[in-house]
Design a protein around this motif. Structure first.
Motif, short mmCIF file in Angstrom:
data_model
loop_
_atom_site.label_atom_id
_atom_site.label_comp_id
_atom_site.label_asym_id
_atom_site.label_seq_id
_atom_site.Cartn_x
_atom_site.Cartn_y
_atom_site.Cartn_z
N THR A 172 -4.11 -7.78 -2.90
CA THR A 172 -2.96 -7.68 -3.81
C THR A 172 -2.60 -6.22 -4.00
O THR A 172 -3.41 -5.33 -3.83
CB THR A 172 -3.26 -8.26 -5.20
OG1 THR A 172 -4.25 -7.46 -5.83
CG2 THR A 172 -3.73 -9.68 -5.12
N VAL A 173 -1.35 -6.03 -4.34
CA VAL A 173 -0.88 -4.68 -4.68
C VAL A 173 -0.24 -4.73 -6.06
O VAL A 173 0.29 -5.77 -6.47
CB VAL A 173 0.18 -4.15 -3.69
CG1 VAL A 173 -0.45 -3.87 -2.35
CG2 VAL A 173 1.32 -5.11 -3.56
N TYR A 174 -0.31 -3.62 -6.75
CA TYR A 174 0.38 -3.56 -8.03
C TYR A 174 0.65 -2.10 -8.35
O TYR A 174 0.02 -1.20 -7.77
CB TYR A 174 -0.42 -4.22 -9.15
CG TYR A 174 -1.78 -3.62 -9.38
CD1 TYR A 174 -2.88 -4.06 -8.65
CD2 TYR A 174 -1.98 -2.62 -10.32
CE1 TYR A 174 -4.12 -3.51 -8.86
CE2 TYR A 174 -3.22 -2.07 -10.53
CZ TYR A 174 -4.29 -2.52 -9.79
OH TYR A 174 -5.53 -1.98 -10.00
N LYS A 175 1.57 -1.88 -9.23
CA LYS A 175 1.84 -0.51 -9.65
C LYS A 175 1.75 -0.44 -11.17
O LYS A 175 1.92 -1.45 -11.87
CB LYS A 175 3.20 -0.03 -9.16
CG LYS A 175 4.35 -0.98 -9.37
CD LYS A 175 5.60 -0.48 -8.65
CE LYS A 175 6.72 -1.51 -8.78
NZ LYS A 175 7.96 -1.09 -8.15
N ILE A 214 0.03 3.49 -7.77
CA ILE A 214 -0.06 2.14 -7.24
C ILE A 214 -1.52 1.88 -6.91
O ILE A 214 -2.34 2.80 -6.90
CB ILE A 214 0.80 1.95 -5.97
CG1 ILE A 214 0.22 2.79 -4.83
CG2 ILE A 214 2.23 2.28 -6.23
CD1 ILE A 214 0.55 2.20 -3.50
N GLN A 215 -1.84 0.66 -6.67
CA GLN A 215 -3.22 0.35 -6.33
C GLN A 215 -3.22 -0.95 -5.53
O GLN A 215 -2.30 -1.77 -5.65
CB GLN A 215 -4.04 0.20 -7.63
CG GLN A 215 -5.54 0.19 -7.44
CD GLN A 215 -6.08 1.43 -6.79
OE1 GLN A 215 -6.19 1.50 -5.56
NE2 GLN A 215 -6.43 2.41 -7.59
N ASN A 216 -4.24 -1.11 -4.73
CA ASN A 216 -4.39 -2.40 -4.07
C ASN A 216 -5.88 -2.68 -3.87
O ASN A 216 -6.70 -1.77 -3.94
CB ASN A 216 -3.65 -2.43 -2.73
CG ASN A 216 -4.35 -1.63 -1.66
OD1 ASN A 216 -4.35 -0.40 -1.69
ND2 ASN A 216 -4.95 -2.32 -0.72
N ASP A 217 -6.20 -3.94 -3.65
CA ASP A 217 -7.58 -4.25 -3.32
C ASP A 217 -7.64 -5.03 -2.02
O ASP A 217 -6.60 -5.33 -1.42
CB ASP A 217 -8.28 -4.98 -4.48
CG ASP A 217 -7.66 -6.32 -4.76
OD1 ASP A 217 -8.17 -7.00 -5.66
OD2 ASP A 217 -6.69 -6.70 -4.08
N GLN A 253 0.87 -9.72 -6.67
CA GLN A 253 1.65 -9.81 -5.45
C GLN A 253 0.85 -9.42 -4.21
O GLN A 253 0.20 -8.39 -4.19
CB GLN A 253 2.84 -8.86 -5.59
CG GLN A 253 3.80 -8.94 -4.46
CD GLN A 253 4.91 -7.95 -4.65
OE1 GLN A 253 5.01 -7.31 -5.69
NE2 GLN A 253 5.76 -7.82 -3.65
N PRO A 254 0.87 -10.25 -3.18
CA PRO A 254 0.27 -9.85 -1.91
C PRO A 254 1.29 -9.08 -1.08
O PRO A 254 2.49 -9.34 -1.17
CB PRO A 254 -0.07 -11.19 -1.24
CG PRO A 254 0.89 -12.16 -1.82
CD PRO A 254 1.34 -11.64 -3.16
N PRO A 255 0.82 -8.14 -0.28
CA PRO A 255 1.77 -7.30 0.48
C PRO A 255 2.30 -8.01 1.72
O PRO A 255 2.05 -7.60 2.85
CB PRO A 255 0.91 -6.08 0.85
CG PRO A 255 -0.47 -6.61 0.94
CD PRO A 255 -0.58 -7.70 -0.09
N GLN A 256 3.04 -9.07 1.46
CA GLN A 256 3.56 -9.86 2.56
C GLN A 256 4.99 -9.45 2.86
O GLN A 256 5.81 -9.26 1.97
CB GLN A 256 3.56 -11.35 2.17
CG GLN A 256 2.19 -11.93 2.02
CD GLN A 256 1.70 -12.53 3.32
OE1 GLN A 256 2.48 -13.09 4.08
NE2 GLN A 256 0.42 -12.41 3.59
N LYS A 257 5.29 -9.36 4.17
CA LYS A 257 6.64 -8.96 4.56
C LYS A 257 7.68 -9.94 4.05
O LYS A 257 8.79 -9.57 3.69
CB LYS A 257 6.75 -8.88 6.08
CG LYS A 257 6.03 -7.71 6.68
CD LYS A 257 6.25 -7.64 8.19
CE LYS A 257 5.35 -6.57 8.80
NZ LYS A 257 5.03 -6.83 10.20
N MET A 265 6.97 -5.32 -5.78
CA MET A 265 6.79 -4.14 -4.93
C MET A 265 7.31 -4.42 -3.54
O MET A 265 7.42 -5.57 -3.11
CB MET A 265 5.31 -3.77 -4.88
CG MET A 265 4.84 -3.23 -6.20
SD MET A 265 3.10 -2.89 -6.18
CE MET A 265 3.02 -1.49 -5.11
N GLY A 266 7.59 -3.36 -2.86
CA GLY A 266 8.04 -3.49 -1.48
C GLY A 266 7.24 -2.57 -0.58
O GLY A 266 6.49 -1.73 -1.06
#
Lengths: 427, 313, 296
Positions: free
Chosen positions: A189-192, A326-329, A367-371, A393-394
């Motif tokens: 996931t990503v988040y800001k 921002i951060q992601n795991d 949110q997952p970083p999916q296109k 996020m984008g």
């Protein structure tokens, strides 16, 4: 909320229960850099001489100083058949992944699902290191990767089993700075971090302010309804960004003290509460202005609005790339796995478009970083309202030039923690 | 003063203020001020709990605004959030009851023999042992929680944070309560019955089993109840020794929920614990009354004698 | 009648349990406070051998309690909250206990039962009830608005000290009243009758007989609630959540949830325990003195 499928298990359970996850988000930056002193053979090492070094000789990764993690063994050979039968252990935060989706994966491959949970990265690392838990796949944060690799807790991965990584995931996260080449991890996931507020209670249009963070220092009329994240890094970083100081991984005591002074100044101004419950309290109007993670606003909208509130008052603002954290795991294959091929396939499964979408929209809200999951698509599907477009996020948000809270040296961590404790003491 | 003035002073109709003052100051009546304070206190200490229980029957999602009565929504009706359907709440309920049960099972026997031992031990080590036993009563839970957490992580590493760890913690602070209660009862029994039994030829073991233990039964019952109550109530130690979501107890759930935005299902969960405790308490009181029916002064006072036992601190 | 070894044997399991799970953990706190930190793992390395104790970090933390330094403010604030909450509890609790032991007559059992009831309800649940009542749309504010005395009722939960102190008092009063009751119960009624016979008014009899005799009881009950209150961190979190009202327990909590300085947390715990130990010693000294005087 209007279009919510009544049959779907709403994320009310995970959101409320995901205190463990949120508590752990707190410790992301403040986590220790515990690296096993066990020796390993360095096949490829990368060290930028200007970079702070962690123990074990692995440099501390920064967005502008990417690190290629050393490979202590070869990744899995390609083209092998998946294992079947027995248990498949998934080690993750409580309420952070849809059990139903995991179960489906396990049933398809004829294995028993075993979802083991942890409360913090500290716990996860310790339990894996002592073999108290022997997972097949594990959810890990970037700041722990050096520990995981040096301590041989995770295995290198073979991308031929994970086509979804290249196909579905944002370009900027295909080869992230903390794991160049994605040798060990795939993102989850990503988040800001930004500001969440209720437009029906806050009269200022925060997004249009010249320095949006200044709203907190001008929030006297909102006393008692303001909140700051209960996190040593996030809270002090907010004060730093207010002063437009962008080296958020600094270990300079002067800068940290300046941020502390600014934070302390907030107390007589608006008496902020320090917690991570904004995903609920913003929805229920107990909080009007809160430093928030982007996923919180989405979660609030989907799960916590009381009857009669359509969520149109929720707003989120985050700084553009390079000016806000921002951060992601990630997910990784555990070294203790007895089913490496299946583990790889699980990673691929998580990155599948539909699986990721269902996981996000029906369960986690992160949110997952999916296109395929652009803001437009999500708004069109009714998951996210137009007013919360900014919380999505984008791909442009990640990659080189972004701001990320990364691991510090032990001295640095002590400075930040002590400063945070001082803020917390209200004196 | 002249007679007329005196007469005027005493025969003028008393003002309301004077009447109120007289009523308050009446030395033969009940002290009204104290009555007022007492009932006010009891009201304000019980009313919030009653209201919280009331909101567990709220038909809407609010915990502050009454939206109508619904008997079952938050207990078993709501398909997602009710106690019956929400696995996290259920888990917390079972965990609390499990810990309380384990605590009762371990702490009561251990505490009873500890009480016997400490009360009758005449050696030199008896005083320090007694002191040791009293210590947990005044130690802040935070200190106990931190110390147990550290000892489990760095010394007794074979015990992980888990239900077992929580149980160990609970028993540790419950022991003192059991000892105090049983000792109080011991003192009020005195040695007479045991001496009589010995005179009649009973062996020590028989005396223990057939005389002392039955006499102690009311105190053992009270201890069971008290251990149950303090185990259910415990928050700090359960939190520090928790293994994560699976080990969370009801107070931990209430704590997390209250800091955020609670639903009435949390009220329902807490209310269920109250029902349990009140039922158990009522049962124990009845059994206690039955067991001590021969010992009470005429005219009731079982509560008073139970108080006496407990108040033996 | 009983063999002499019986009672020590009975006491043994309990004492061993307490030594293992009460004293030893305490020693673990000492070990962590005076120990080192693993340079690699960031975990505390407890120093079990007293010869290995390293006092630098501990002395550093201790010096933080000097006036004007890091922990002075929060220590004062904690003491202030505990003191005021204790005073409130005594002011409310003493008359209640007095009434129930002295004057309640037939109602005594009922009153006792009602009094004990909150004791059986979980502390957290009573706090939940308290918070719900004082929420912006809760019953208290609704009542205030209804009486039209106040048009905009205050926001009780916005992080002010009054709510925290009242919350503490509300939460801990039941634990005060019970021991107070028990000790007041034990005061010999004949002494009071003697005082009245000698001509004292009810008030004077109370002032000169009952109050002095209940001193130890008051002290004991105060100790029973004040000491745990010093370690309270959840009440401010529930009722307030603002740093302006945080207590010493909150600081200790910060240092134990991950991070590189668990030794600071352990040191703070030690210092808190030492301070409470002083209070406890004062109490025991007073009790012993009172007992000696009573016997003299």
């Amino acid at each position: 909320m209007k279009d919510r499928d009544p049959e779907a298990k709403p994320a009310s359970t995970p959101m409320r229960g995901s205190f463990s996850r949120r508590k752990a988000l707190k410790t992301l930056g403040g986590a220790g850099l515990a690296v096993s002193a066990a020796p390993f053979i360095v096949r490829r090492a990368f060290a930028d001489s200007a970079q702070p070094m962690g123990p074990g000789g692995i440099p501390l990764a920064r967005p502008d100083h990417p690190v290629t993690l050393p490979m202590y063994e070869d990744p899995l050979k390609a083209g092998m058949a998946p294992e079947t039968g027995g248990d498949f252990v998934v080690y993750v935060y409580a309420d952070y992944i849809d059990k139903g989706l995991v179960n489906e994966f396990c049933k398809t491959h004829g294995v028993n699902m075993q979802l083991t949970t942890y409360d913090s990265q500290d716990e996860a690392i310790t339990k894996q290191a002592t073999h108290a838990v022997r997972p097949d796949v594990v959810n890990i944060t970037p700041d722990r990767l050096a520990q995981g690799v040096a301590g041989k807790l995770i295995k290198p991965i073979n991308h031929s089993y994970i086509p979804n990584l290249a196909a579905n995931v944002w370009e900027g996260l295909q080869s992230p700075f903390y794991d160049v080449g994605s040798q060990y991890t795939v993102p989850y996931t990503v988040y800001k971090t930004g500001i969440g507020w209720r437009a029906d209670k806050i009269k200022e249009d925060i997004a249009k302010l010249e320095n949006p963070w200044s709203i907190f220092w001008n929030a006297k009329e909102y006393t008692g309804y303001v909140g700051v994240l209960d996190d040593a890094r996030e809270s002090l970083v907010m004060a730093m960004l207010y002063r437009q100081f962008y080296d958020i991984n600094t270990e300079d005591p002067a800068e940290i003290d300046k941020a502390l002074a600014d934070l302390k100044a907030l107390i007589p101004i608006c008496n902020p509460k320090i917690n991570i419950t904004e995903y609920q309290t913003l929805a229920t109007k107990q909080s009007w202005l809160h430093e928030s993670w982007s996923g919180d606003l989405l979660g609030a909208y989907v799960n916590y609005l009381p009857a009669g509130d359509d969520g149109s008052a929720l707003r989120f603002w985050a700084a553009p790339k390079g000016k806000g954290p921002i951060q992601n795991d990630c997910w990784a294959v555990s070294a203790s796995t007895t089913k490496p091929v299946l583990a790889h396939m699980f990673l691929n499964y998580i990155l599948d478009q539909d699986v990721a979408f269902n996981n996000f929209s029906k369960f986690t809200g992160y949110q997952p970083p999916q296109k395929s999951m652009t803001a437009d698509a999500l708004i069109a599907k009714g998951i996210v309202p137009e007013t919360l477009r900014t919380a999505v996020m984008g791909p442009e948000d990640v990659g080189a030039g972004c701001l990320q809270e990364c691991t510090l040296t032990s001295t640095g961590q002590k400075l930040w923690q002590s400063a945070y404790a001082k803020f917390n003491s209200g004196t | 003063m002249t007679e007329i003035a005196l007469k005027a002073r005493h025969s003028a109709p008393p003002t309301a203020l004077r009447r109120f003052r007289d009523w308050l100051a009446n030395p033969w009546g009940r002290p009204r001020f104290l009555v007022l304070v007492t009932w006010l206190y009891i009201l304000t200490s019980i009313a919030p709990v009653i209201i919280a229980i009331q909101f567990s029957f709220n038909s809407g999602r609010s915990v502050t605004a009454w939206q109508g009565f619904s008997l079952s929504r938050w207990y078993w009706g709501d398909p997602v959030d009710s106690v019956w359907h929400d696995p996290t709440l259920q888990q917390a309920l079972f965990q609390s009851l499990k810990l309380a049960g384990l605590d009762m099972l371990v702490a009561t026997p251990l505490g009873v023999i500890l009480a016997l031992g400490l009360a009758r031990w005449r050696g030199r080590l008896a005083a320090p042992a007694n002191f040791l036993m009293l210590f947990p009563l005044v130690t802040p839970e935070l200190v106990m929680g931190v110390s147990l957490y550290l000892v489990i992580l760095y010394l007794f590493t074979f015990i992980h944070p888990s239900t077992l760890a929580q149980m160990l913690g609970h028993v540790t602070f419950s022991l003192s309560y059991v000892v105090v209660i049983v000792r109080g009862r011991l003192f009020s029994i005195g040695r007479q019955y045991e001496e009589a039994a010995a005179d009649l030829g009973a062996t020590p073991w028989e005396t223990l089993r057939l005389v002392l233990l039955p006499l102690l039964l009311p105190a053992i019952l009270s201890s069971l109840m008290i251990v149950f109550a303090i185990s259910i109530d415990d928050f700090v130690i359960s939190q520090w020794l928790s293994c994560g979501a699976q080990c969370d107890t009801v107070p931990i759930r209430i704590y997390s929920a209250t800091r955020a935005a609670p639903l009435p299902s949390v009220n329902a969960l807490a209310a269920i614990m109250v029902y349990f405790t009140v039922t158990a308490l009522g049962l124990t009181y009845l059994v206690y009354r039955f067991m001590t029916r021969h010992e009470r002064p005429k005219g009731g006072g079982a509560a008073a004698s139970m108080m006496g036992d407990i108040g033996g601190m | 009648m009983y063999p002499k070894w019986l009672w020590p044997i009975f006491a043994l399991p309990g004492v061993v349990w307490l030594i293992l799970l009460f004293l030893t953990p305490f020693y673990a706190v000492v070990g962590v406070a005076f120990g080192g930190v693993d340079p690699i793992f960031q975990n505390p390395l407890p120093a079990w051998n007293p010869l290995d104790w390293d006092f630098t970090s501990f002395l550093d933390t201790l010096s933080g309690f000097l006036p004007g330094r890091t922990y002075w403010g929060i220590f004062l604030r904690t003491a202030e909250y505990v003191g005021i909450a204790l005073a409130i509890s005594l002011i409310v609790g003493y008359p209640v206990a007095y009434y129930i032991t002295r004057h309640s007559g037939r109602m005594k059992s009922l009153l006792l039962a009602l009094l004990i009831l909150p004791f059986w309800v979980s502390y957290l649940m009573r706090m939940l009830a308290w918070v719900n009542l004082f929420a912006p749309e809760g019953y208290v504010n609704a009542f205030l608005r209804w009486t039209t005395l106040v048009t905009t009722p205050p926001d009780w939960l916005n992080g002010n000290p009054v709510s925290v102190i009242l919350g503490l008092a509300y939460g801990y009063i039941p634990y005060l009243i019970l021991p107070l009751l028990a000790s007041l119960d034990r005061i010999d009624k004949s002494l009071l009758e003697a005082a009245r016979d000698l001509g004292a008014s009810p008030f004077r009899a109370f002032l000169h007989v009952t109050l002095p005799l209940s001193k130890t009881g008051i002290l004991g009950a105060s100790v029973i609630i004040a000491l745990p209150m010093f370690g309270d961190y959840y009440t401010p979190n529930i009722v307030s959540g603002s740093p302006k009202t945080s207590m010493l327990g909150n600081q200790i909590e910060i240092y134990f949830h991950g991070g590189p300085q668990p030794s600071v947390g352990a040191a703070l715990t030690l210092i808190l325990s030492a301070f409470l130990g002083v209070l406890m010693a004062y109490y025991m000294f007073t009790v012993a003195k009172a007992q000696r005087e009573a016997q003299a």
